[in-house]
Design an enzyme around this catalytic site. Structure first.
Site, short mmCIF file in Angstrom:
data_model
loop_
_atom_site.label_atom_id
_atom_site.label_comp_id
_atom_site.label_asym_id
_atom_site.label_seq_id
_atom_site.Cartn_x
_atom_site.Cartn_y
_atom_site.Cartn_z
N ARG A 136 0.83 -1.21 0.00
CA ARG A 136 0.00 0.00 0.00
C ARG A 136 0.86 1.25 0.00
NH1 ARG A 136 -4.94 -1.75 0.28
NH2 ARG A 136 -5.34 -3.68 1.42
N ASP A 137 0.44 2.24 -0.80
CA ASP A 137 1.13 3.52 -0.83
C ASP A 137 0.95 4.23 0.52
OD1 ASP A 137 2.09 5.55 -3.40
OD2 ASP A 137 1.64 6.47 -1.45
N ILE A 138 2.02 4.82 0.99
CA ILE A 138 1.99 5.46 2.32
C ILE A 138 1.17 6.75 2.31
CG2 ILE A 138 4.05 6.94 2.13
CD1 ILE A 138 4.97 5.72 4.82
N ASN A 176 4.92 6.78 -13.42
CA ASN A 176 5.54 8.08 -13.60
C ASN A 176 7.00 7.92 -14.02
OD1 ASN A 176 3.25 9.62 -12.80
ND2 ASN A 176 3.71 9.17 -10.65
N VAL A 201 10.48 8.19 -6.52
CA VAL A 201 11.27 7.01 -6.13
C VAL A 201 11.80 6.37 -7.40
CG1 VAL A 201 11.26 4.79 -4.95
CG2 VAL A 201 9.83 6.65 -4.07
N HIS A 227 7.91 1.43 -10.73
CA HIS A 227 6.73 0.98 -9.99
C HIS A 227 5.47 1.38 -10.74
CE1 HIS A 227 7.95 4.94 -8.47
NE2 HIS A 227 6.66 5.21 -8.34
N HIS A 248 1.51 2.25 -10.15
CA HIS A 248 0.48 2.62 -9.19
C HIS A 248 -0.84 1.99 -9.62
CE1 HIS A 248 2.61 6.25 -7.39
NE2 HIS A 248 3.27 6.13 -8.51
P1 AMP Z 1 6.22 8.26 -7.77
O1 AMP Z 1 5.86 9.69 -7.47
O2 AMP Z 1 5.54 7.73 -8.99
O3 AMP Z 1 7.71 8.02 -7.76
O4 AMP Z 1 5.58 7.42 -6.59
C1 AMP Z 1 6.23 7.11 -5.40
C2 AMP Z 1 5.17 6.73 -4.41
O5 AMP Z 1 5.79 6.05 -3.34
C3 AMP Z 1 4.40 7.89 -3.83
O6 AMP Z 1 3.01 7.75 -4.13
C4 AMP Z 1 4.69 7.78 -2.33
O7 AMP Z 1 3.58 8.12 -1.53
C5 AMP Z 1 5.07 6.34 -2.19
N1 AMP Z 1 5.93 6.01 -1.05
C6 AMP Z 1 7.06 6.67 -0.68
N2 AMP Z 1 7.60 6.07 0.40
C7 AMP Z 1 6.81 5.01 0.69
C8 AMP Z 1 6.84 4.00 1.69
N3 AMP Z 1 7.80 3.95 2.62
N4 AMP Z 1 5.84 3.08 1.71
C9 AMP Z 1 4.86 3.11 0.78
N5 AMP Z 1 4.79 4.04 -0.20
C10 AMP Z 1 5.73 4.98 -0.24
#
Ligand code: AMP
Length: 117
Positions: free
Chosen positions: A30-32, A88, A97, A101, A103
């Site tokens: 799950r996204d944080i 993205n 990140v 990945h 979403h």
């Molecule tokens: P992006 O902007 O496409 O690189 O998405 C990165 C996603 O990772 C964002 O939606 C963040 O909320 C999510 N994220 C960052 N750190 C964590 C974490 N520790 N656990 C879960 N999701 C995270």
């Protein structure tokens, strides 16, 4: 180091995450900071920083993420109502990140997207 994103740490279980699926090739958690009632990230275990870095002869890396996301949607019962998958890439898309990945967003009517901010 390329293999030291926060998602690599989650894969290595060095930091916690709410993991909903894992196999030899990928992990889903799950996204944080969820942007929809359901917001799950599907991440390959193989290091690929961005879509630009996906080897041309390895499309299955993304294929596996998509298959796992669709299966999760069916299992969770929202596949028919629908969902969105987003990947993205780099600055203009807001990638934060740098480990590939996907979403998965679902659970409500989603707004339109792609508008410059
Ligand atoms: P992006 O902007 O496409 O690189 O998405 C990165 C996603 O990772 C964002 O939606 C963040 O909320 C999510 N994220 C960052 N750190 C964590 C974490 N520790 N656990 C879960 N999701 C995270």
């Amino acid at each position: 180091m390329a293999e030291d994103t926060i998602f690599h740490k989650i894969i290595r279980r060095e930091i916690p995450a709410e993991v909903v699926y894992e196999d030899d090739d990928l992990i889903a958690f799950r996204d944080i900071m969820p942007q929809a009632p359901v917001h799950v990230l599907f991440v390959p275990k193989e290091t690929v920083a961005t879509l630009n870095d996906l080897p041309a002869d390895r499309p299955e890396i993304i294929g596996r993420l998509a298959v796992a996301a669709a299966r999760y949607a069916k299992e969770q019962g929202f596949a028919e109502d629908g969902y969105r998958i987003v990947m993205n890439c780099n600055r203009h898309a807001g990638q934060t990140v740098f480990q590939l990945h996907l979403h998965l967003l679902a659970g409500a009517q989603l707004g339109r997207f792609g508008t410059p901010v």
